[in-house]
Design a protein around this motif. Structure first.
Motif, short mmCIF file in Angstrom:
data_model
loop_
_atom_site.label_atom_id
_atom_site.label_comp_id
_atom_site.label_asym_id
_atom_site.label_seq_id
_atom_site.Cartn_x
_atom_site.Cartn_y
_atom_site.Cartn_z
N SER A 194 33.40 -30.49 22.59
CA SER A 194 32.78 -31.61 23.29
C SER A 194 32.95 -32.92 22.50
O SER A 194 33.19 -33.97 23.08
N VAL A 195 32.83 -32.82 21.18
CA VAL A 195 33.03 -34.01 20.34
C VAL A 195 34.49 -34.45 20.42
O VAL A 195 34.79 -35.65 20.53
N LEU A 196 35.40 -33.49 20.41
CA LEU A 196 36.82 -33.81 20.53
C LEU A 196 37.12 -34.49 21.86
O LEU A 196 37.82 -35.51 21.91
N GLY A 244 34.59 -32.60 8.53
CA GLY A 244 34.97 -33.18 9.81
C GLY A 244 36.31 -32.75 10.33
O GLY A 244 36.81 -33.30 11.30
N ARG A 245 36.91 -31.75 9.72
CA ARG A 245 38.21 -31.26 10.19
C ARG A 245 38.06 -30.25 11.31
O ARG A 245 39.01 -30.00 12.05
N LEU A 246 36.89 -29.68 11.45
CA LEU A 246 36.62 -28.72 12.52
C LEU A 246 35.39 -29.23 13.26
O LEU A 246 34.29 -29.29 12.71
N VAL A 247 35.60 -29.64 14.52
CA VAL A 247 34.51 -30.22 15.32
C VAL A 247 34.40 -29.46 16.63
O VAL A 247 35.37 -28.84 17.08
N LEU A 252 34.86 -17.66 5.40
CA LEU A 252 33.60 -18.31 5.81
C LEU A 252 33.42 -19.62 5.06
O LEU A 252 33.01 -20.62 5.64
N THR A 253 33.72 -19.62 3.78
CA THR A 253 33.59 -20.85 2.98
C THR A 253 34.53 -21.92 3.50
O THR A 253 34.16 -23.09 3.61
N LEU A 254 35.75 -21.54 3.87
CA LEU A 254 36.70 -22.51 4.41
C LEU A 254 36.22 -23.09 5.74
O LEU A 254 36.33 -24.30 5.97
N VAL A 255 35.68 -22.25 6.60
CA VAL A 255 35.17 -22.74 7.89
C VAL A 255 34.03 -23.72 7.65
O VAL A 255 33.99 -24.79 8.27
#
Length: 101
Positions: A34-36, A28-31, A18-21
């Motif tokens: 829709s943003v992608l 900004g490594r996980l977006v 959970l901390t990593l997510v």
């Protein structure tokens, strides 16, 4: 598995995952998808716009080269014409009546 952000996910369990997510989202490594998609669409648009700009500049360069060649030819023609003697003064009559002289 190696450490990510200084945390070994195997030893931390669910809390580490959970901390990593959360860290991935904050950095900004996980977006969201829709943003992608928006980012990819912007990239594709600007890539196409750049391609059109390159084509326009090439056409402009070719046209400029043609115009320079025409100017060079005109210069050669004009410089090859015989010149009038420099002792004679040339006057232009514009149709204006000067009256008796």
């Amino acid at each position: 598995m190696s450490e990510i952000f200084g945390i070994n996910p195997i030893q931390g369990g669910a809390a580490a995952l959970l901390t990593l997510v959360v860290l991935f989202i904050l950095t900004g490594r996980l977006v969201p998808r829709s943003v992608l998609k928006d980012t990819q669409a912007d990239r594709d648009y600007w890539r196409a716009a750049h391609g059109e700009e390159v084509k326009a500049r090439q056409a402009e360069r070719e046209l400029t080269n043609e115009l320079l060649e025409v100017a060079h030819t005109a210069d050669q023609v004009l410089t090859s014409l015989p010149r009038a003697p420099s002792t004679r003064e040339v006057t232009v009559d514009h149709g204006v009546d000067q009256g008796p002289q």
